[in-house]
Motif scaffolding. Structure first.
Motif, PDB file in Angstrom:
ATOM      1  N   GLU B  58      -1.939   5.279   9.020  1.00  0.00           N
ATOM      2  CA  GLU B  58      -3.113   4.908   8.389  1.00  0.00           C
ATOM      3  C   GLU B  58      -3.370   5.720   7.223  1.00  0.00           C
ATOM      4  O   GLU B  58      -4.035   5.442   6.323  1.00  0.00           O
ATOM      5  CB  GLU B  58      -3.959   5.307   9.460  1.00  0.00           C
ATOM      6  CG  GLU B  58      -4.185   4.185  10.591  1.00  0.00           C
ATOM      7  CD  GLU B  58      -5.044   4.727  11.876  1.00  0.00           C
ATOM      8  OE1 GLU B  58      -5.596   5.836  11.946  1.00  0.00           O
ATOM      9  OE2 GLU B  58      -4.587   4.072  13.095  1.00  0.00           O
ATOM     10  N   ALA B  59      -2.715   6.878   7.165  1.00  0.00           N
ATOM     11  CA  ALA B  59      -2.883   7.882   5.997  1.00  0.00           C
ATOM     12  C   ALA B  59      -2.388   7.327   4.841  1.00  0.00           C
ATOM     13  O   ALA B  59      -2.292   7.798   3.751  1.00  0.00           O
ATOM     14  CB  ALA B  59      -2.681   9.283   6.442  1.00  0.00           C
ATOM     15  N   ASN B  60      -1.021   6.672   5.107  1.00  0.00           N
ATOM     16  CA  ASN B  60      -0.185   5.865   3.953  1.00  0.00           C
ATOM     17  C   ASN B  60      -0.735   5.082   3.251  1.00  0.00           C
ATOM     18  O   ASN B  60      -0.397   3.920   3.633  1.00  0.00           O
ATOM     19  CB  ASN B  60       1.032   5.737   4.702  1.00  0.00           C
ATOM     20  CG  ASN B  60       2.178   5.607   3.767  1.00  0.00           C
ATOM     21  OD1 ASN B  60       2.240   5.972   2.540  1.00  0.00           O
ATOM     22  ND2 ASN B  60       2.918   4.664   3.707  1.00  0.00           N
ATOM     23  N   VAL B  61      -1.867   5.423   2.253  1.00  0.00           N
ATOM     24  CA  VAL B  61      -2.510   4.218   1.817  1.00  0.00           C
ATOM     25  C   VAL B  61      -1.829   3.697   0.448  1.00  0.00           C
ATOM     26  O   VAL B  61      -0.924   4.409  -0.182  1.00  0.00           O
ATOM     27  CB  VAL B  61      -3.824   4.721   1.322  1.00  0.00           C
ATOM     28  CG1 VAL B  61      -4.455   4.943   2.632  1.00  0.00           C
ATOM     29  CG2 VAL B  61      -3.834   5.837   0.182  1.00  0.00           C
ATOM     30  N   VAL B  62      -2.341   2.580  -0.045  1.00  0.00           N
ATOM     31  CA  VAL B  62      -1.676   1.870  -1.278  1.00  0.00           C
ATOM     32  C   VAL B  62      -2.930   1.794  -2.214  1.00  0.00           C
ATOM     33  O   VAL B  62      -3.718   1.479  -1.950  1.00  0.00           O
ATOM     34  CB  VAL B  62      -1.040   0.531  -0.850  1.00  0.00           C
ATOM     35  CG1 VAL B  62      -0.612  -0.273  -2.242  1.00  0.00           C
ATOM     36  CG2 VAL B  62      -0.046   0.489   0.111  1.00  0.00           C
ATOM     37  N   ASN B  87      -1.216  -8.722   5.408  1.00  0.00           N
ATOM     38  CA  ASN B  87      -1.083  -7.363   5.765  1.00  0.00           C
ATOM     39  C   ASN B  87      -1.822  -6.100   5.261  1.00  0.00           C
ATOM     40  O   ASN B  87      -1.736  -4.931   5.652  1.00  0.00           O
ATOM     41  CB  ASN B  87       0.624  -7.054   5.599  1.00  0.00           C
ATOM     42  CG  ASN B  87       1.100  -5.630   6.281  1.00  0.00           C
ATOM     43  OD1 ASN B  87       0.586  -5.684   7.285  1.00  0.00           O
ATOM     44  ND2 ASN B  87       1.737  -4.840   5.550  1.00  0.00           N
ATOM     45  N   VAL B  88      -2.896  -6.771   4.497  1.00  0.00           N
ATOM     46  CA  VAL B  88      -4.023  -5.801   4.016  1.00  0.00           C
ATOM     47  C   VAL B  88      -5.028  -5.773   5.293  1.00  0.00           C
ATOM     48  O   VAL B  88      -5.823  -6.562   5.436  1.00  0.00           O
ATOM     49  CB  VAL B  88      -4.465  -6.031   2.757  1.00  0.00           C
ATOM     50  CG1 VAL B  88      -5.759  -5.195   2.263  1.00  0.00           C
ATOM     51  CG2 VAL B  88      -3.291  -6.155   1.854  1.00  0.00           C
ATOM     52  N   ALA B  89      -5.216  -4.374   5.602  1.00  0.00           N
ATOM     53  CA  ALA B  89      -6.301  -4.163   6.803  1.00  0.00           C
ATOM     54  C   ALA B  89      -7.624  -3.792   6.259  1.00  0.00           C
ATOM     55  O   ALA B  89      -8.629  -4.605   6.400  1.00  0.00           O
ATOM     56  CB  ALA B  89      -5.741  -2.955   7.737  1.00  0.00           C
ATOM     57  N   VAL B  90      -7.755  -2.861   5.380  1.00  0.00           N
ATOM     58  CA  VAL B  90      -8.836  -2.539   4.928  1.00  0.00           C
ATOM     59  C   VAL B  90      -8.960  -2.307   3.270  1.00  0.00           C
ATOM     60  O   VAL B  90      -7.779  -1.831   2.841  1.00  0.00           O
ATOM     61  CB  VAL B  90      -9.559  -0.829   5.274  1.00  0.00           C
ATOM     62  CG1 VAL B  90     -10.802  -0.709   5.011  1.00  0.00           C
ATOM     63  CG2 VAL B  90      -9.371  -1.117   6.812  1.00  0.00           C
ATOM     64  N   PRO B 121     -11.496   9.353 -17.879  1.00  0.00           N
ATOM     65  CA  PRO B 121     -10.338   8.517 -18.279  1.00  0.00           C
ATOM     66  C   PRO B 121      -9.795   7.696 -17.093  1.00  0.00           C
ATOM     67  O   PRO B 121      -8.988   7.027 -17.419  1.00  0.00           O
ATOM     68  CB  PRO B 121      -9.483   9.674 -18.954  1.00  0.00           C
ATOM     69  CG  PRO B 121      -9.781  10.988 -17.998  1.00  0.00           C
ATOM     70  CD  PRO B 121     -11.424  10.690 -17.704  1.00  0.00           C
ATOM     71  N   LEU B 122     -10.491   7.828 -15.912  1.00  0.00           N
ATOM     72  CA  LEU B 122      -9.746   7.390 -14.771  1.00  0.00           C
ATOM     73  C   LEU B 122     -10.332   6.014 -14.883  1.00  0.00           C
ATOM     74  O   LEU B 122     -11.274   5.353 -15.224  1.00  0.00           O
ATOM     75  CB  LEU B 122     -10.411   7.919 -13.499  1.00  0.00           C
ATOM     76  CG  LEU B 122     -10.231   9.461 -13.410  1.00  0.00           C
ATOM     77  CD1 LEU B 122     -10.876  10.305 -12.139  1.00  0.00           C
ATOM     78  CD2 LEU B 122      -8.427   9.752 -13.268  1.00  0.00           C
ATOM     79  N   PRO B 123      -9.422   4.777 -14.203  1.00  0.00           N
ATOM     80  CA  PRO B 123      -9.782   3.718 -13.937  1.00  0.00           C
ATOM     81  C   PRO B 123     -10.435   3.269 -12.613  1.00  0.00           C
ATOM     82  O   PRO B 123     -10.486   4.223 -11.710  1.00  0.00           O
ATOM     83  CB  PRO B 123      -8.156   2.845 -14.126  1.00  0.00           C
ATOM     84  CG  PRO B 123      -7.393   3.948 -13.495  1.00  0.00           C
ATOM     85  CD  PRO B 123      -8.090   5.412 -13.861  1.00  0.00           C
ATOM     86  N   ASP B 124     -10.896   2.315 -12.561  1.00  0.00           N
ATOM     87  CA  ASP B 124     -11.245   1.658 -11.111  1.00  0.00           C
ATOM     88  C   ASP B 124     -10.146   1.658 -10.299  1.00  0.00           C
ATOM     89  O   ASP B 124      -8.769   1.332 -10.674  1.00  0.00           O
ATOM     90  CB  ASP B 124     -11.882   0.412 -11.305  1.00  0.00           C
ATOM     91  CG  ASP B 124     -13.307   0.409 -12.170  1.00  0.00           C
ATOM     92  OD1 ASP B 124     -14.041   1.610 -11.708  1.00  0.00           O
ATOM     93  OD2 ASP B 124     -13.710  -0.457 -12.643  1.00  0.00           O
ATOM     94  N   LYS B 125     -10.500   1.662  -9.004  1.00  0.00           N
ATOM     95  CA  LYS B 125      -9.212   1.466  -8.265  1.00  0.00           C
ATOM     96  C   LYS B 125      -9.612   1.122  -6.755  1.00  0.00           C
ATOM     97  O   LYS B 125     -10.881   1.000  -6.479  1.00  0.00           O
ATOM     98  CB  LYS B 125      -8.322   2.767  -7.811  1.00  0.00           C
ATOM     99  CG  LYS B 125      -8.995   3.760  -7.245  1.00  0.00           C
ATOM    100  CD  LYS B 125      -8.153   5.218  -7.068  1.00  0.00           C
ATOM    101  CE  LYS B 125      -9.078   6.045  -6.638  1.00  0.00           C
ATOM    102  NZ  LYS B 125      -8.343   7.562  -6.422  1.00  0.00           N
ATOM    103  N   PHE B 126      -8.556   0.280  -6.119  1.00  0.00           N
ATOM    104  CA  PHE B 126      -8.803  -0.152  -4.699  1.00  0.00           C
ATOM    105  C   PHE B 126      -7.695   0.639  -3.861  1.00  0.00           C
ATOM    106  O   PHE B 126      -6.524   0.847  -4.266  1.00  0.00           O
ATOM    107  CB  PHE B 126      -8.447  -1.593  -4.669  1.00  0.00           C
ATOM    108  CG  PHE B 126      -9.408  -2.322  -5.172  1.00  0.00           C
ATOM    109  CD1 PHE B 126     -10.588  -2.996  -4.895  1.00  0.00           C
ATOM    110  CD2 PHE B 126      -9.323  -2.974  -6.545  1.00  0.00           C
ATOM    111  CE1 PHE B 126     -11.575  -3.552  -5.595  1.00  0.00           C
ATOM    112  CE2 PHE B 126     -10.016  -3.801  -7.281  1.00  0.00           C
ATOM    113  CZ  PHE B 126     -11.290  -4.072  -6.789  1.00  0.00           C
ATOM    114  N   ILE B 127      -8.464   1.243  -2.712  1.00  0.00           N
ATOM    115  CA  ILE B 127      -7.473   1.800  -1.866  1.00  0.00           C
ATOM    116  C   ILE B 127      -7.414   1.092  -0.683  1.00  0.00           C
ATOM    117  O   ILE B 127      -8.282   0.605   0.129  1.00  0.00           O
ATOM    118  CB  ILE B 127      -8.090   3.152  -1.220  1.00  0.00           C
ATOM    119  CG1 ILE B 127      -8.246   4.175  -2.555  1.00  0.00           C
ATOM    120  CG2 ILE B 127      -7.421   4.006  -0.054  1.00  0.00           C
ATOM    121  CD1 ILE B 127      -8.983   5.465  -2.334  1.00  0.00           C
TER     122      ILE B 127
END
Lengths: 228, 295
Positions: B58-62, B87-90, B121-127
């Motif tokens: 669970e902690a191992n996010v993409v 396979n994507v949960a959240v 400088p940071l981009p948007d992101k999805f966890i």
């Protein structure tokens, strides 16, 4: 009634097949008292084992109390055995049960009601002269007394046939004679009695029909205490 | 003649054997208890490791990054595409502003670095959290091929460790449980056979006086059942204490590890112990008594 017709039995041994009895034929009618005699190894025990369906003969025909022993199904065996009582030389009593419990055991096994057990067991113990030993365990009894417990157990379900294999083998001459008179009394009440023995004096003293076996073959069959 | 003698005998029909062979009954119960404790302990250890691995998973996010220049509608489309990916949960959206705030909070001593950039400088992101960590590499390939994805990052080594550990746990666990089960069955069947042997006189007499096979079998089956129930209850109680005062404390003392509470596993464990105990006891008795019933 017991009927052996040309019965043969072989055992498989390490040295090949060993013939135990060969072409044995005899008929014992209801109510008879018969000795089957012979030396050790003559085939008496084989005949006993065939009668109680512990073994199945290789050939011939055996009929006991209406059961054809060579053709019967395994599930019929308990009913054959219920029609007979069996006594062995080594008594085969359960050492942890009392005399009463050992005799009652045979009734419980065939599902007799408790009320019937309560009435029948004391009667049987009285018949074999052990009414006062009901609560004693077998180890506290003499050999003769233990054999009488075994006899009470064999007769408690009121069988029409009693088979005894060397019943006096472990008893001294006085107790052996007492046991024979007891069996004679039981026979007088209508039970067929068949005794396997090698004790010549005992057989002669009783003056009953004797079927003599030697090396697996019937060598004589007649009344009058004759024995080889 | 005392009345209670008969009643006692009839009551004790099935207990006769136990009375006859108390030491053997005790040996059978003890062997079953030890085997169940061994099996149970192994299953509990496996469950704790498995629960730990799940948490690691669970902690191992993409992390999926859209291009820096992506418009709001492109980011929204990407979110929809990510949610629809197998396979994507959240899927959690972290805007560039939220990302900067997170960075400041996580690295407060370097907070001024962000200020130095002027513009964020940071981009948007999805966890993304995955349903099955073992399928990470396949999922990453799918994610990388999606329209509007600039970059995908994940911890390859952690994922690999979890996959390997899971595999080892499954193979080794299965093998150990199988070996323990075979050893238990062997010891128990031998114990019951020895017990049966010492009762051959009793069985022989039953047969000679005309007992049906079902009558002879019954007390031994009842005894096998009783051995199974008693063995599994004793094993369960001992296992409870081993777990609460041993395993749970040991696991709890290791950082990052959170032991599985006994309450969570109490019912399934009790059911499994009872089932294994009763099946072993009854089967062991039935198989052993068969030999004595042959004509």
């Amino acid at each position: 009634m017991i009927e052996f017709k040309d019965v043969s039995m072989r055992y498989n041994t390490k040295r090949g097949k060993k013939r135990a009895i060969n072409g044995v034929s005899f008929t014992i009618n209801d109510g008879e008292f018969v000795f089957i005699t012979g030396e050790s190894g003559a085939g008496k025990t084989t005949i006993t084992r065939l009668m109680i369906r512990e073994e199945v003969a290789n050939s011939g025909e055996i009929t006991i109390n209406g059961f054809n022993l060579l053709k019967m199904k395994n599930k019929e065996i308990p009913f054959l055995r219920r029609s007979m009582g069996i006594v062995f030389q080594d008594y085969k009593l359960i050492p942890t049960l009392t005399v009463f419990e050992n005799v009652a055991f045979a009734m419980r096994v065939i599902g007799a009601p408790i009320k019937q057990i309560r009435n029948r067991v004391p009667y049987m113990l009285d018949l074999v002269g052990l009414a006062d030993k009901a609560n004693v365990v077998p180890d506290e009894l003499s050999g003769g007394e233990q054999q009488r417990v075994a006899l009470a157990r064999a007769l408690v379900n009121n069988p029409s046939l009693l088979i005894a294999d060397e019943p006096t083998g472990n008893l001294d001459p006085r107790l052996s004679t007492e046991m024979m008179y007891l069996l004679d009394r039981i026979n007088a009440k209508g039970t067929t009695v068949v005794i396997m023995t090698h004790e010549k004096e005992l057989v002669n003293a009783m003056n009953k029909r004797v079927i003599a076996i030697k090396e697996g073959v019937v060598i004589s069959d007649g009344a009058g205490g004759y024995m080889i | 003649m005392s009345k209670n003698k008969v009643t006692k005998h009839s009551w004790g029909r099935s207990m006769l054997s136990t009375k006859f062979n108390k030491p053997m009954a005790i040996v059978s119960v003890s062997v079953l208890t030890v085997c169940l404790i061994l099996l149970g302990s192994f299953v509990l250890v496996s469950m704790n490791i498995s629960s730990y691995l799940d948490r690691l998973g669970e902690a191992n996010v993409v992390r999926v990054y859209p291009p820096y220049t992506a418009t709001q509608s492109e980011v929204y489309d990407l979110k929809t595409a990510l949610e629809a990916t197998e396979n994507v949960a959240v899927v959690t959206y972290v805007s560039k502003d939220e990302g900067a705030e997170e960075f400041k909070q996580s690295y407060s001593e370097y907070g001024e670095i962000m200020d130095g950039f002027g513009e964020n400088p940071l981009p948007d992101k999805f966890i993304l959290t995955l349903k099955d960590v073992t399928k990470t590499s396949e999922t990453i390939e799918v994610l990388q091929a999606l329209d509007g994805v600039e970059q995908v990052t994940w911890s390859a080594s952690a994922t690999q460790t979890i996959i390997t550990l899971n595999r080892v746990l499954k193979v080794a666990g299965g093998a150990i449980v199988a070996i323990l089960a075979v050893i238990s069955a062997f010891i128990i069947s031998n114990t019951i056979r020895a017990s049966m042997q010492s009762r051959s006189l009793e069985i022989g007499i039953m047969r000679l006086v005309g007992a049906k096979n079902s009558f002879i079998r019954k007390p031994f089956i009842i005894e096998g059942f009783a051995i199974g129930v008693i063995g599994s209850v004793i094993a369960y109680v001992i296992e409870y204490f081993i777990y609460i005062y041993g395993m749970q404390k040991l696991v709890g003392s290791i950082e990052l590890l959170k032991p599985v509470s006994f309450g969570e596993i109490a019912l399934p464990l009790a059911g499994a112990f009872l089932l294994v105990g009763v099946i072993t006891g009854v089967l062991g008795s039935a198989i052993s008594v068969r030999k004595h019933l042959k004509v």
